[in-house]
Design a protein around this motif. Structure first.
Motif, PDB file in Angstrom:
ATOM      1  N   PRO A 338      83.023  -6.901  14.120  1.00  0.00           N
ATOM      2  CA  PRO A 338      82.951  -6.947  15.592  1.00  0.00           C
ATOM      3  C   PRO A 338      82.925  -8.373  16.134  1.00  0.00           C
ATOM      4  CG  PRO A 338      80.816  -6.401  14.659  1.00  0.00           C
ATOM      5  CD  PRO A 338      81.769  -6.404  13.512  1.00  0.00           C
ATOM      6  N   ILE A 339      82.704  -9.341  15.270  1.00  0.00           N
ATOM      7  CA  ILE A 339      82.643 -10.737  15.723  1.00  0.00           C
ATOM      8  C   ILE A 339      84.009 -11.398  15.603  1.00  0.00           C
ATOM      9  CG2 ILE A 339      81.489 -12.964  15.414  1.00  0.00           C
ATOM     10  CD1 ILE A 339      79.670 -10.675  16.344  1.00  0.00           C
ATOM     11  N   LEU A 340      84.615 -11.342  14.405  1.00  0.00           N
ATOM     12  CA  LEU A 340      85.891 -12.017  14.164  1.00  0.00           C
ATOM     13  C   LEU A 340      87.099 -11.104  14.357  1.00  0.00           C
ATOM     14  CD1 LEU A 340      84.944 -14.120  11.001  1.00  0.00           C
ATOM     15  CD2 LEU A 340      84.903 -14.802  13.407  1.00  0.00           C
ATOM     16  N   ARG A 341      86.859  -9.804  14.555  1.00  0.00           N
ATOM     17  CA  ARG A 341      87.951  -8.851  14.752  1.00  0.00           C
ATOM     18  C   ARG A 341      88.895  -8.813  13.559  1.00  0.00           C
ATOM     19  NH1 ARG A 341      85.756  -5.942  18.806  1.00  0.00           N
ATOM     20  NH2 ARG A 341      85.121  -7.270  20.552  1.00  0.00           N
ATOM     21  N   GLN A 342      88.340  -8.911  12.363  1.00  0.00           N
ATOM     22  CA  GLN A 342      89.138  -8.872  11.146  1.00  0.00           C
ATOM     23  C   GLN A 342      88.717  -7.675  10.314  1.00  0.00           C
ATOM     24  OE1 GLN A 342      88.398 -12.614   9.227  1.00  0.00           O
ATOM     25  NE2 GLN A 342      89.872 -13.740  10.506  1.00  0.00           N
ATOM     26  N   GLN A 343      89.685  -7.049   9.647  1.00  0.00           N
ATOM     27  CA  GLN A 343      89.350  -5.955   8.744  1.00  0.00           C
ATOM     28  C   GLN A 343      88.707  -6.508   7.483  1.00  0.00           C
ATOM     29  OE1 GLN A 343      92.367  -3.130   7.866  1.00  0.00           O
ATOM     30  NE2 GLN A 343      92.788  -2.629  10.014  1.00  0.00           N
ATOM     31  N   SER A 344      87.809  -5.712   6.933  1.00  0.00           N
ATOM     32  CA  SER A 344      87.126  -6.142   5.710  1.00  0.00           C
ATOM     33  C   SER A 344      88.088  -6.137   4.535  1.00  0.00           C
ATOM     34  CB  SER A 344      85.949  -5.212   5.416  1.00  0.00           C
ATOM     35  OG  SER A 344      86.401  -3.885   5.236  1.00  0.00           O
ATOM     36  N   SER A 345      87.795  -6.975   3.549  1.00  0.00           N
ATOM     37  CA  SER A 345      88.590  -7.065   2.326  1.00  0.00           C
ATOM     38  C   SER A 345      87.662  -7.439   1.182  1.00  0.00           C
ATOM     39  CB  SER A 345      89.700  -8.111   2.486  1.00  0.00           C
ATOM     40  OG  SER A 345      89.142  -9.399   2.661  1.00  0.00           O
ATOM     41  N   ASP A 346      88.229  -7.542  -0.013  1.00  0.00           N
ATOM     42  CA  ASP A 346      87.401  -7.927  -1.162  1.00  0.00           C
ATOM     43  C   ASP A 346      86.825  -9.334  -0.982  1.00  0.00           C
ATOM     44  OD1 ASP A 346      87.919  -5.510  -2.306  1.00  0.00           O
ATOM     45  OD2 ASP A 346      89.560  -6.233  -3.558  1.00  0.00           O
TER      46      ASP A 346
END
Length: 392
Positions: A338-346
């Motif tokens: 919600p802060i960086l608007r990036q999807q999670s990854s490994d």
């Protein structure tokens, strides 16, 4: 679709020209054959000596010249047809990409783990398709542990699915009867649709099957009266048309091929849901996802090549663009920070703070001020090292 339309246009030109040449060739060959028949008849009606009359010699020379001229024209037309056919190949090369190496990663299957995974999903796919011998051979030659891949229930479901397409309802009805309570709990229409097809199969036997059809309806439709009252009334109304045949009645749609395809699809969907498995094999899901993503990746490739940018996704675990897949085929975590608007990854997994809020690891590092981290959603201060890695 535009690419397919462009190629189809060239194919239509070939078909049109081929039809035209074919008709012209038939006329030309017919004229040559007629002329030669006339020559043969003239020679047969002449005197029996070996010498041809001057008229026959002239007719023979005319026939040969005529045949050579017409065949020469056919050869020219055939050569022109080859040119039209070659344009189809050029249209394919112009509208479709033959080199997909830039949209793939060559190092994917250098890992033994990935090779084993690929062989495993291929074996599962073969079992689902009823190709048990191919799956067994693949497992044996690739060295996969047999206990990790079980052919059931995939093989059974595929056999039943094929049997429905072949208008054999016995295996499907036995399976539906075995799981009748579970199907009712899920409000499934499968069992009724199978009995409906079985009822119509009996009626196809003609007026002599009336008694058997009524008996079948009394035995198998009683439990469906509350849910399918109108449909059962329609089925019983078909009995009126037995003397003239169901195929000549307004209810002939009940025996249409679409009804069998629908029943097979409903069976596969409900059976997979009931048994907790996906109706599509992992291999087909991956292939379909790749086909969906390929056009967007090819467009991106052309843009990157025009700007002399290469390797934009090589060595990364995610694509540089969003691919809109079917919601049913989304199995991976789609947590977005919600802060960086990036999807999670490994490399950037979700981290749970002491207060319960979840942000990405990159956001955690950026928000940390030494040993103190203030949650961006609540005033709680905490130590960044207290954040826990979570899995979805």
């Amino acid at each position: 679709m535009e690419s397919c339309a462009a190629v189809e246009k060239e194919v239509d030109k070939v078909i049109t020209k081929f039809s035209s040449i074919n008709e012209h060739s038939q006329r030309v060959l017919s004229d040559v054959t007629t002329f030669i028949e006339q020559l043969r008849k003239s020679i047969a009606e002449g005197p029996g000596d070996e010498q041809l009359t001057p008229g026959q010699v002239e007719l023979l020379h005319t026939a040969i010249a005529n045949a050579k001229d017409k065949l020469q024209r056919l050869t020219t037309d055939h050569r022109d047809l080859h040119g039209t056919v070659s344009k189809v190949g050029k249209a394919i090369d112009r509208n479709f990409v033959g080199d997909f190496t830039a949209t793939s990663r060559n190092d994917v299957f250098q890992s033994e783990r990935n090779v084993v995974l690929l062989n495993k999903i291929m074996a599962q796919h073969f079992y689902r398709q009823g190709m048990d011998d191919v799956a067994d051979t693949l497992i044996r030659e690739s060295g996969l542990p047999q206990e990790e891949i079980t052919p059931e229930p995939y093989a059974e479901l595929h056999r039943i699915w094929e049997a429905i397409h072949e208008h054999n309802l016995v295996p499907a009805l036995e399976w539906a009867s075995r799981y009748s309570d579970e199907l009712d709990a899920r409000h499934s229409t499968l069992e009724f649709k199978l009995h409906r097809l079985a009822f119509m199969q009996i009626l196809n036997g003609g007026i002599h099957a009336q008694t058997e059809a009524i008996s079948y309806a009394r035995t198998n439709f009683a439990k469906f009266v509350k849910r399918f009252e109108k449909e059962i009334q329609i089925l019983m109304g078909t009995l009126i048309y037995l003397p003239n045949g169901i195929q000549n009645s307004p209810y002939k749609y009940l025996t249409a091929p679409e009804m069998w395809v629908e029943a097979a699809d409903v069976f596969l969907k409900d059976a997979c849901t009931l048994l907790g498995i996906n109706k599509d094999s992992p291999l087909s899901v991956v292939v379909n996802a790749g086909c969906t993503a390929l056009p967007a990746l090819l467009n991106l490739k052309q843009v990157m090549m025009s700007r002399q940018v290469t390797g934009i996704w090589n060595g990364r675990d995610e694509l540089p663009i969003e691919i809109d897949l079917d919601p049913e085929n989304r199995f991976h975590s789609i947590f977005a920070c919600p802060i960086l608007r990036q999807q999670s990854s490994d490399d950037n997994p979700p981290m749970k703070l002491l207060c319960g809020h979840v942000i990405s690891r990159d956001a955690l590092s950026k928000l940390s001020n030494g040993p103190i981290l203030k949650c961006p959603y609540c005033p709680m201060e905490q130590c960044p090292s207290d954040a826990k890695l979570i899995y979805f």
